[in-house]
Write an enzyme that holds these catalytic residues in place. Structure first.
Site, PDB file in Angstrom:
ATOM      1  N   GLU A   1       0.813  -1.213   0.000  1.00  0.00           N
ATOM      2  CA  GLU A   1       0.000   0.000   0.000  1.00  0.00           C
ATOM      3  C   GLU A   1       0.846   1.261   0.000  1.00  0.00           C
ATOM      4  O   GLU A   1       1.969   1.262   0.491  1.00  0.00           O
ATOM      5  CB  GLU A   1      -0.894   0.012   1.253  1.00  0.00           C
ATOM      6  CG  GLU A   1      -1.893  -1.126   1.248  1.00  0.00           C
ATOM      7  CD  GLU A   1      -2.803  -1.157   2.474  1.00  0.00           C
ATOM      8  OE1 GLU A   1      -3.976  -1.496   2.306  1.00  0.00           O
ATOM      9  OE2 GLU A   1      -2.348  -0.863   3.584  1.00  0.00           O
TER      10      GLU A   1
ATOM     11  N   CYS B   1       3.381   8.554   1.616  1.00  0.00           N
ATOM     12  CA  CYS B   1       3.916   7.579   2.565  1.00  0.00           C
ATOM     13  C   CYS B   1       4.182   6.290   1.773  1.00  0.00           C
ATOM     14  O   CYS B   1       3.266   5.658   1.259  1.00  0.00           O
ATOM     15  CB  CYS B   1       2.878   7.368   3.661  1.00  0.00           C
ATOM     16  SG  CYS B   1       3.419   6.255   4.935  1.00  0.00           S
TER      17      CYS B   1
ATOM     18  N   CYS C   1       6.479  -7.164   7.230  1.00  0.00           N
ATOM     19  CA  CYS C   1       7.619  -6.681   8.012  1.00  0.00           C
ATOM     20  C   CYS C   1       8.139  -7.838   8.849  1.00  0.00           C
ATOM     21  O   CYS C   1       7.354  -8.633   9.352  1.00  0.00           O
ATOM     22  CB  CYS C   1       7.168  -5.535   8.925  1.00  0.00           C
ATOM     23  SG  CYS C   1       8.534  -4.698   9.756  1.00  0.00           S
TER      24      CYS C   1
ATOM     25  N   CYS D   1       6.439  -5.070  16.115  1.00  0.00           N
ATOM     26  CA  CYS D   1       6.053  -4.071  17.106  1.00  0.00           C
ATOM     27  C   CYS D   1       4.599  -4.356  17.459  1.00  0.00           C
ATOM     28  O   CYS D   1       3.759  -4.517  16.559  1.00  0.00           O
ATOM     29  CB  CYS D   1       6.238  -2.669  16.540  1.00  0.00           C
ATOM     30  SG  CYS D   1       7.935  -2.415  15.975  1.00  0.00           S
TER      31      CYS D   1
ATOM     32  N   CYS E   1       1.516  -2.333  15.999  1.00  0.00           N
ATOM     33  CA  CYS E   1       1.486  -2.034  14.558  1.00  0.00           C
ATOM     34  C   CYS E   1       0.818  -3.160  13.781  1.00  0.00           C
ATOM     35  O   CYS E   1       1.188  -4.329  13.928  1.00  0.00           O
ATOM     36  CB  CYS E   1       2.926  -1.840  14.069  1.00  0.00           C
ATOM     37  SG  CYS E   1       3.050  -1.682  12.280  1.00  0.00           S
TER      38      CYS E   1
ATOM     39  N   CYS F   1      -1.045   5.859  10.363  1.00  0.00           N
ATOM     40  CA  CYS F   1       0.191   5.188  10.791  1.00  0.00           C
ATOM     41  C   CYS F   1      -0.114   3.845  11.425  1.00  0.00           C
ATOM     42  O   CYS F   1      -0.917   3.774  12.347  1.00  0.00           O
ATOM     43  CB  CYS F   1       0.882   5.972  11.905  1.00  0.00           C
ATOM     44  SG  CYS F   1       1.671   7.434  11.377  1.00  0.00           S
TER      45      CYS F   1
HETATM   46  N1  SAH Z   1       9.085   0.403  10.026  1.00  0.00           N
HETATM   47  C1  SAH Z   1       9.382   1.769  10.153  1.00  0.00           C
HETATM   48  C2  SAH Z   1       8.505   2.669   9.305  1.00  0.00           C
HETATM   49  C3  SAH Z   1       7.040   2.358   9.182  1.00  0.00           C
HETATM   50  S1  SAH Z   1       5.940   2.669  10.506  1.00  0.00           S
HETATM   51  C4  SAH Z   1       9.290   2.186  11.606  1.00  0.00           C
HETATM   52  O1  SAH Z   1       8.801   1.404  12.406  1.00  0.00           O
HETATM   53  O2  SAH Z   1       9.753   3.280  11.919  1.00  0.00           O
HETATM   54  C5  SAH Z   1       5.716   4.448  10.610  1.00  0.00           C
HETATM   55  C6  SAH Z   1       5.416   4.931  12.044  1.00  0.00           C
HETATM   56  O3  SAH Z   1       4.106   4.561  12.491  1.00  0.00           O
HETATM   57  C7  SAH Z   1       6.383   4.324  13.063  1.00  0.00           C
HETATM   58  O4  SAH Z   1       6.815   5.280  13.992  1.00  0.00           O
HETATM   59  C8  SAH Z   1       5.494   3.307  13.726  1.00  0.00           C
HETATM   60  O5  SAH Z   1       6.002   2.906  14.952  1.00  0.00           O
HETATM   61  C9  SAH Z   1       4.176   4.035  13.805  1.00  0.00           C
HETATM   62  N2  SAH Z   1       3.037   3.162  14.092  1.00  0.00           N
HETATM   63  C10 SAH Z   1       2.918   1.845  13.857  1.00  0.00           C
HETATM   64  N3  SAH Z   1       1.710   1.382  14.260  1.00  0.00           N
HETATM   65  C11 SAH Z   1       1.042   2.440  14.757  1.00  0.00           C
HETATM   66  C12 SAH Z   1      -0.271   2.612  15.297  1.00  0.00           C
HETATM   67  N4  SAH Z   1      -1.130   1.593  15.379  1.00  0.00           N
HETATM   68  N5  SAH Z   1      -0.647   3.836  15.706  1.00  0.00           N
HETATM   69  C13 SAH Z   1       0.220   4.886  15.582  1.00  0.00           C
HETATM   70  N6  SAH Z   1       1.460   4.791  15.061  1.00  0.00           N
HETATM   71  C14 SAH Z   1       1.885   3.581  14.652  1.00  0.00           C
HETATM   72 FE1  SF4 Z   2       7.571  -3.060  11.154  1.00  0.00          FE
HETATM   73 FE2  SF4 Z   2       5.402  -1.815  12.075  1.00  0.00          FE
HETATM   74 FE3  SF4 Z   2       7.513  -2.122  13.687  1.00  0.00          FE
HETATM   75 FE4  SF4 Z   2       7.652  -0.373  11.625  1.00  0.00          FE
HETATM   76  S1  SF4 Z   2       6.289  -0.236  13.410  1.00  0.00           S
HETATM   77  S2  SF4 Z   2       9.175  -1.919  12.228  1.00  0.00           S
HETATM   78  S3  SF4 Z   2       6.380  -1.476  10.081  1.00  0.00           S
HETATM   79  S4  SF4 Z   2       6.249  -3.786  12.813  1.00  0.00           S
END
Ligand code: SAH
Ligand code: SF4
Length: 420
Positions: A122, A135, A142, A146, A149, A391
């Site tokens: 996406e 974005c 991935c 996390c 996420c 995000c």
């Molecule tokens: N993998 C990279 C970039 C993609 S995520 C990273 O983790 O930095 C982009 C941002 O969105 C990151 O800061 C991530 O931690 C945040 N993010 C992920 N899930 C989220 C959620 N459910 N609500 C708000 N921010 C989130």
């Molecule tokens: Fe991967 Fe989501 Fe963690 Fe970014 S925030 S490293 S996309 S699992």
């Protein structure tokens, strides 16, 4: 179909198959999207041109491809008419396939894209008054997990190729109608009546790029670097490195190379200030801890007070949002003398998520503590939540799984992480 089973991801972790930079097409032609000028010239030599002609043609084709968004050789008006069919029988200029385009009530747009070998990913466009930000995804899924996420609940399917990464920017320009018009290589006589002759680069909607879509960009370093070089190339998409931000969850060993070889702005997904909490919510912390991460930030090439590092901090109720957390954040940023700004991201929910977003009062209080210490700490307004474009909400629907399956995948990934 792409040839995905041939090349492992270089360097790290599991040997996940990934597409080559050039994947054979059924019709035998080669897709030039994602290739740098020198590679295009090499292909022209292989196809039969002499070195000098190949270099000239590559320069012309590169310009049409990346600067003007042209996908048909026939439209390349400064290339001899006889040469155009020669190119068209051997090469194509592709685009990722669009499966679905969605529009949020707040103007955010999300596109579901599909690779040649059938994987979905996406990209999201977020317009506001001052800028328009695309974005961009770097991987399908991935490897990291996390816990807040949605993308983290997917398996890593594969790395995206440079063409699939830069292709997102090309598609966005297509969709926004933002390719410069006209024949800028020619001097058009004033009285020619050619309305298309004016080259306009200003007033664009797409002004910024963030590598914050699906995936961890520093686990797909080479392809992300090669794609961003095309985006930054003055003869190509010509976007300034100051308008590009790469977000990492903290792949410490790759951060210096990111600054040296790409030179874009850095965002770091910090999200917690104690080992206990960061180990839980950003599990890569078990491998590269907070101190190592902040030291790598302090050493980041190109960071300065004029080009601050953004620390992203997702606000999770009763998890990482106390006054003590805010004060510890300030202490750490000062300890490492970091040119920092903090981006507070209200948690965006997704089905099956185990967290809640902090209350608005708590977010405000947290922001004030950081702000009063002299560090900018704006709260990011969630965008595109209604179309799951905010995000951390990106996850291709084809792969949605039940809560039980999510737990199983998390446990599996956990075991993988522990084994490393
Ligand atoms: N993998 C990279 C970039 C993609 S995520 C990273 O983790 O930095 C982009 C941002 O969105 C990151 O800061 C991530 O931690 C945040 N993010 C992920 N899930 C989220 C959620 N459910 N609500 C708000 N921010 C989130
Ligand atoms: Fe991967 Fe989501 Fe963690 Fe970014 S925030 S490293 S996309 S699992």
């Amino acid at each position: 179909m792409s040839d995905t089973a041939l090349m492992p991801i270089p360097g790290q972790i599991d040997p996940v198959p990934v597409a080559r930079d050039i994947t054979p097409r059924a019709d035998g032609r080669t897709d030039l999207l994602g290739l740098p000028k020198v590679r295009i010239a090499e292909l022209f030599v292989t196809a039969g041109l002499d070195a000098k002609a190949a270099k000239l043609r590559a320069k012309q084709v590169f310009h049409w491809l990346y600067h003007r968004g042209v996908t048909e050789f026939e439209a390349m008006t400064d290339i001899a008419k006889t040469m155009r069919p020669w190119l068209a029988t051997r090469f194509v200029i592709g685009r990722p396939e669009i499966i679905e385009a969605q529009h949020s009530i707040d103007g955010t747009r999300k596109w579901l894209l599909r690779t040649d070998d059938g994987h979905d990913y996406e990209m999201v466009f977020i317009p506001d008054e001052a800028r328009g930000t695309l974005c961009v995804s770097s991987q399908v899924g991935c490897t990291l997990n996390c816990t807040f996420c949605h993308t983290g609940t997917m398996r890593l399917v594969r790395n995206l190729t440079p063409g699939e990464i830069v292709g997102q920017v090309m598609l966005a320009r297509d969709a926004l109608g933002e390719w410069p018009k006209g024949r800028m290589d020619f001097v058009v006589p004033e009285d020619s009546g050619d309305e298309e002759s004016e080259y306009t680069a200003d007033g664009r909607l797409l002004t910024n790029i963030v590598m914050m879509g699906m995936g961890e960009p520093l686990y797909n370093f080479d392809n992300v670097r090669d794609a961003l070089k095309l985006v930054m190339d003055g003869d190509g998409l010509a976007l300034s490195k100051r308008r590009i931000t790469l977000s990492t969850s903290g792949v410490v060993p790759m951060m210096a190379r990111c600054g040296e070889e790409i030179g874009v702005n850095l965002a770091v997904s910090l999200h917690a200030v104690t080992k206990l909490v960061r180990d839980e919510i950003v599990p890569i912390n078990r491998k590269y801890g907070i101190e190592q991460l902040l030291q790598a930030c302090a050493d980041y090439p190109g960071a300065s007070n004029a080009r601050r590092i953004t620390f992203e901090y997702v606000m999770l109720k009763d998890k990482n949002d106390s006054d003590a957390d805010a004060r510890e954040l300030v202490r750490l940023l000062r300890l490492y003398d970091l040119p920092a700004k903090v981006n507070l991201i209200p948690f965006n929910p997704w089905p099956g998520a185990i967290y809640e977003c902090s209350t608005p009062e708590r977010v405000k209080r947290f922001s004030n503590i950081v702000f009063e210490a002299g560090i900018s700490a704006p709260v990011r307004t969630p965008r595109g939540r209604d179309i799951d474009a905010a995000c951390g909400q990106l996850k291709t629907s084809a792969q949605k799984v039940s809560r039980a399956e999510i737990d199983r995948l998390l446990a599996e990934k956990q075991a993988e992480m522990d084994a490393r």
